[in-house]
Design a protein around this motif. Structure first.
Motif, PDB file in Angstrom:
ATOM      1  N   VAL A   1      46.776  25.772  16.573  1.00  0.00           N
ATOM      2  CA  VAL A   1      45.336  25.975  16.354  1.00  0.00           C
ATOM      3  C   VAL A   1      45.091  27.475  16.260  1.00  0.00           C
ATOM      4  O   VAL A   1      45.696  28.256  16.991  1.00  0.00           O
ATOM      5  CB  VAL A   1      44.507  25.338  17.502  1.00  0.00           C
ATOM      6  CG1 VAL A   1      44.917  25.898  18.847  1.00  0.00           C
ATOM      7  CG2 VAL A   1      43.022  25.542  17.289  1.00  0.00           C
ATOM      8  N   ASN A   2      44.245  27.898  15.339  1.00  0.00           N
ATOM      9  CA  ASN A   2      43.983  29.331  15.237  1.00  0.00           C
ATOM     10  C   ASN A   2      42.704  29.718  15.975  1.00  0.00           C
ATOM     11  O   ASN A   2      41.973  28.879  16.500  1.00  0.00           O
ATOM     12  CB  ASN A   2      43.948  29.780  13.770  1.00  0.00           C
ATOM     13  CG  ASN A   2      42.681  29.351  13.047  1.00  0.00           C
ATOM     14  OD1 ASN A   2      42.008  28.408  13.459  1.00  0.00           O
ATOM     15  ND2 ASN A   2      42.360  30.032  11.970  1.00  0.00           N
ATOM     16  N   ARG A   3      42.441  31.014  16.016  1.00  0.00           N
ATOM     17  CA  ARG A   3      41.317  31.549  16.791  1.00  0.00           C
ATOM     18  C   ARG A   3      39.977  31.009  16.297  1.00  0.00           C
ATOM     19  O   ARG A   3      39.104  30.664  17.101  1.00  0.00           O
ATOM     20  CB  ARG A   3      41.334  33.084  16.681  1.00  0.00           C
ATOM     21  CG  ARG A   3      40.145  33.775  17.314  1.00  0.00           C
ATOM     22  CD  ARG A   3      40.247  35.272  17.098  1.00  0.00           C
ATOM     23  NE  ARG A   3      40.510  35.600  15.707  1.00  0.00           N
ATOM     24  CZ  ARG A   3      39.576  35.593  14.748  1.00  0.00           C
ATOM     25  NH1 ARG A   3      38.331  35.272  15.046  1.00  0.00           N
ATOM     26  NH2 ARG A   3      39.904  35.900  13.511  1.00  0.00           N
ATOM     27  N   VAL A   4      39.818  30.913  14.971  1.00  0.00           N
ATOM     28  CA  VAL A   4      38.539  30.427  14.428  1.00  0.00           C
ATOM     29  C   VAL A   4      38.290  28.981  14.856  1.00  0.00           C
ATOM     30  O   VAL A   4      37.170  28.604  15.207  1.00  0.00           O
ATOM     31  CB  VAL A   4      38.522  30.545  12.886  1.00  0.00           C
ATOM     32  CG1 VAL A   4      37.228  29.980  12.317  1.00  0.00           C
ATOM     33  CG2 VAL A   4      38.701  31.996  12.467  1.00  0.00           C
ATOM     34  N   MET A   5      39.357  28.176  14.853  1.00  0.00           N
ATOM     35  CA  MET A   5      39.196  26.778  15.244  1.00  0.00           C
ATOM     36  C   MET A   5      38.855  26.671  16.725  1.00  0.00           C
ATOM     37  O   MET A   5      38.093  25.779  17.130  1.00  0.00           O
ATOM     38  CB  MET A   5      40.481  25.990  14.930  1.00  0.00           C
ATOM     39  CG  MET A   5      40.260  24.487  14.851  1.00  0.00           C
ATOM     40  SD  MET A   5      39.201  24.094  13.434  1.00  0.00           S
ATOM     41  CE  MET A   5      38.955  22.342  13.687  1.00  0.00           C
ATOM     42  N   GLU A   6      39.426  27.549  17.538  1.00  0.00           N
ATOM     43  CA  GLU A   6      39.065  27.567  18.953  1.00  0.00           C
ATOM     44  C   GLU A   6      37.563  27.796  19.111  1.00  0.00           C
ATOM     45  O   GLU A   6      36.896  27.139  19.920  1.00  0.00           O
ATOM     46  CB  GLU A   6      39.824  28.676  19.685  1.00  0.00           C
ATOM     47  CG  GLU A   6      41.314  28.418  19.859  1.00  0.00           C
ATOM     48  CD  GLU A   6      41.987  29.556  20.590  1.00  0.00           C
ATOM     49  OE1 GLU A   6      41.823  29.642  21.821  1.00  0.00           O
ATOM     50  OE2 GLU A   6      42.658  30.380  19.938  1.00  0.00           O
ATOM     51  N   GLU A   7      37.038  28.735  18.321  1.00  0.00           N
ATOM     52  CA  GLU A   7      35.607  29.037  18.402  1.00  0.00           C
ATOM     53  C   GLU A   7      34.763  27.862  17.916  1.00  0.00           C
ATOM     54  O   GLU A   7      33.723  27.551  18.506  1.00  0.00           O
ATOM     55  CB  GLU A   7      35.304  30.283  17.561  1.00  0.00           C
ATOM     56  CG  GLU A   7      35.941  31.560  18.118  1.00  0.00           C
ATOM     57  CD  GLU A   7      35.763  32.742  17.182  1.00  0.00           C
ATOM     58  OE1 GLU A   7      35.185  32.549  16.083  1.00  0.00           O
ATOM     59  OE2 GLU A   7      36.205  33.852  17.528  1.00  0.00           O
TER      60      GLU A   7
END
Length: 647
Positions: free
Chosen positions: A223-229
């Motif tokens: 999972v990337n940072r944008v998806m975490e957000e």
């Protein structure tokens, strides 16, 4: 760089390894001499120090593989090395055809199947899977008449009590070289994978889209940072979870079709934490095998900006859509296809034409499409102008001027009130020609000319239209504008009637039963036969008719157990079929697929059950059950089946 560490049991093996490393310039980080009992602990220490590959032999290698998850390269005895040991055994035994036994783990041996003929010996191999089998293997070798036994340290210690000669399975530089070549190739592959992974993670980190990687079991791997957000969760909370647990709004059937190779890509709209997003899914193929998929989520750009005051006023005025596609749970393939199409249409800014019979979920679909679109945070209104006159329709939609002189200050129409939002117009076919033209200009030019013809208002409104008519026929008949029709029909979505969705009928009936049970504080049940009657009925009024019928049935029943007779009777009472003959109205029974045939045969046969049953090829008992089920039993005298000879 990937780290290679060697764990060996003998000093001579270390000397061999160091020589091979110098000659071949292998990159090995550490070489350690260890005891077998310490193998696992030493391996774990190596892992803590950053080892990526461990080279080991025999029991030690097996223990490390069993109790850790680090890749292990096993030092395999070459055929040349075993051949040298066989020649040494012949020198020790001094027999013409000595019986030589080899007791070894299978992770140490290469192919020696032809050694008997090559060396003129009787060679017995006792290949074991685990250290626990060693004692029994030694005993078997002794019983089979072994003159000498070859093995590792543990084998040699076990043979001592039998007073039989032994030889240690001593490796040479050949086996060391082979193992280190394999380890080096593995290290190179790991370095390539690390580099690719680092590049992939860099791309993920700088990507504007939310990215998820899943395996073939729909487990989230990356999972990337944008998806975490977007999800409002950390990587540790997401990785390892099932995709449908994190994205509740996702169509799992569509994801499965990607993973099975049935489709090459999938795009739709999805809502995460109430935010509409564009979702794109593509499979990961490795040697023509699909190993997982990549999911990309991007924000749908808003058409404009809305102030907090605008949003506050919108909610106060009730100009909001309440529902999303999560409310449309169905097992019916037809409706699932419509839902998937609706999610795709939500991504477009163009008009949508919802076609379905009266009482189908057109209004619900309109709300769902709005809430999955970029206009989600803007006004939504549902209107039906069928009860208005022509001038009222035009004024309601587009507004009116203050006076006949065309001055400013006229009332705003709903298109202006819903600017940047969505307007659902039900029964679009009932609009007059002036309103149809105004709507056409709104769709194509985002503007129209008011009634005074002195100016032009501009709107940015998405139109969703609903109809149960075939608009193409109305165009041919001249009652619907061709330009408006072609502006609407590109994104047409057909909603199947409820009678074609039997599982949905049963689900809704049970939902209504629960709802009315709580509402009227009465516990009611429905027999299977009663449900069968409901499922067979045509329900021309769809969900509206079904819900109203269920409420009437539940509040007027005089039994806690509702059977098919009660259902049939109420259907006949509420929805009789009227036939006009000679100027007079006659009530006939509502139609099931076979009820008309039964009624006609009963008339033809003068009510004789036996004759009718014979014509239909069924028993009189079955006929009577059908008549009772369809509510026509009371109109014809019952003839019980022949029971002669029975007590």
């Amino acid at each position: 760089m990937a780290k290679i560490m060697m764990l060996l049991s003998k000093k001579y093996m270390q000397d061999q390894a160091e020589k091979v490393i110098r000659e071949n310039r292998f990159d090995v980080d550490t070489i350690r001499i260890i005891e077998t009992v310490d193998a696992v602990d030493e391996a774990r220490r190596c892992i803590e120090e950053g080892a990526n590959i461990i080279v080991a032999r025999g029991v030690q290698a097996q223990l490390i593989k069993t109790h850790t998850n680090i890749p292990v390269v096993e030092i395999l005895m070459t055929a040349q090395e075993i051949g040298l040991l066989v020649l040494e055994s012949k020198r020790i035994i001094k027999k013409e055809i000595p019986c030589i036994a080899i007791v070894s783990l299978k992770n140490m041996m290469s192919d020696i199947s032809c050694f008997d003929r090559l060396f003129g010996v009787k060679l017995n191999c006792y290949i074991i899977d685990s250290f626990d089998e060693m004692e029994q293997a030694v005993e078997n070798a002794v019983k089979d008449g072994a003159d000498i036994i070859l093995g590792g340290d543990h084998v040699i210690r076990s043979v001592e009590k039998y007073h039989i000669p032994t030889l240690f399975l001593k490796s040479t530089e050949d086996s060391m070289r082979g193992a280190l070549q394999i380890a080096s190739k593995m290290a190179y592959a790991i370095d390539i994978e690390k580099s690719s992974q680092a590049q992939f993670e860099t791309v993920l980190d700088i990507a504007f889209n939310g990215i998820l990687k899943i395996d073939s079991y729909r487990t989230i791997l990356i999972v990337n940072r944008v998806m975490e957000e977007l999800l409002g969760k950390s990587e540790s909370e997401i990785v390892g979870k099932q995709l449908d647990d994190e994205l509740a709004d996702i169509d799992i059937n569509a994801i499965e079709s990607i993973l099975k190779g049935e489709r090459d890509n999938y795009s739709t709209s999805i809502r995460i934490r109430r935010n509409p997003l564009l979702l794109c899914v593509a499979p990961i193929r490795c040697d023509q095998v699909i190993t997982g998929a990549i999911l990309s989520c991007s924000k749908i750009k808003n058409v404009s900006q809305f102030t907090d005051k605008n949003i506050h006023n919108m909610y106060l005025s009730g100009r909001i859509a309440q529902l999303d596609f999560g409310a449309l749970r169905t097992l019916e393939p037809q409706l699932r296809q419509s839902i998937e199409l609706g999610k795709k249409y939500a991504l477009s800014k163009n008009p949508v034409l919802l076609h379905g019979e009266e009482g189908t979920e057109k209004e619900l679909f309109a709300q769902c499409i709005h809430n999955h679109s970029a206009r989600k945070n803007f006004p939504f209104l549902m209107v039906n102008c069928s009860s208005m006159g022509n001038r009222e329709q035009y004024g309601y939609l587009f507004g009116s001027t203050a006076g006949s002189d065309g001055g400013e200050g006229g009332a705003s129409g709903i298109l202006q009130k819903c600017n940047f939002g969505t307007v659902y117009i039900g029964e679009i076919e009932r609009l007059d020609f002036a309103s149809q033209y105004g709507l056409y200009r709104t769709i194509c030019y985002q503007g129209l000319m008011p009634g005074n013809l002195n100016g032009e208002k501009s709107y940015d409104v998405r139109i969703i239209a609903g109809t149960h008519r075939d608009l193409s026929l109305l165009v041919k008949n001249g009652t619907f504008r061709k330009d408006l029709y072609y502006s609407l029909n590109a994104l047409t979505l057909n909603i199947p009637p409820i009678r074609e969705r039997k599982e949905d009928i049963e689900k809704m009936v049970r939902q209504y039963l629960k709802q009315f049970t709580e509402k009227y504080s009465t516990h009611l049940t429905l027999t299977d036969e009663a449900m069968a009657v409901i499922l067979e009925y045509g329900w021309e009024g769809n969900l509206i008719q079904l819900e109203n019928f269920c409420e009437r049935l539940f509040i007027t029943t005089y039994k806690k157990n509702i059977d098919q007779v009660m259902v049939t009777g109420l259907l006949e009472e509420l929805y009789p079929e009227i036939k006009v003959s000679n100027g007079e109205k006659h009530v006939i029974v509502y139609k099931y697929p076979e009820v008309s045939d039964i009624v006609e045969l009963l008339k033809k046969c003068g009510g004789n059950h036996k004759a009718v049953a014979r014509e239909m090829g069924i028993s009189t008992t079955t006929l009577w059950r059908k008549m009772k089920k369809y509510g026509i039993a009371n109109n014809y005298e019952y003839e019980p089946p022949n029971t002669e000879g029975r007590p």
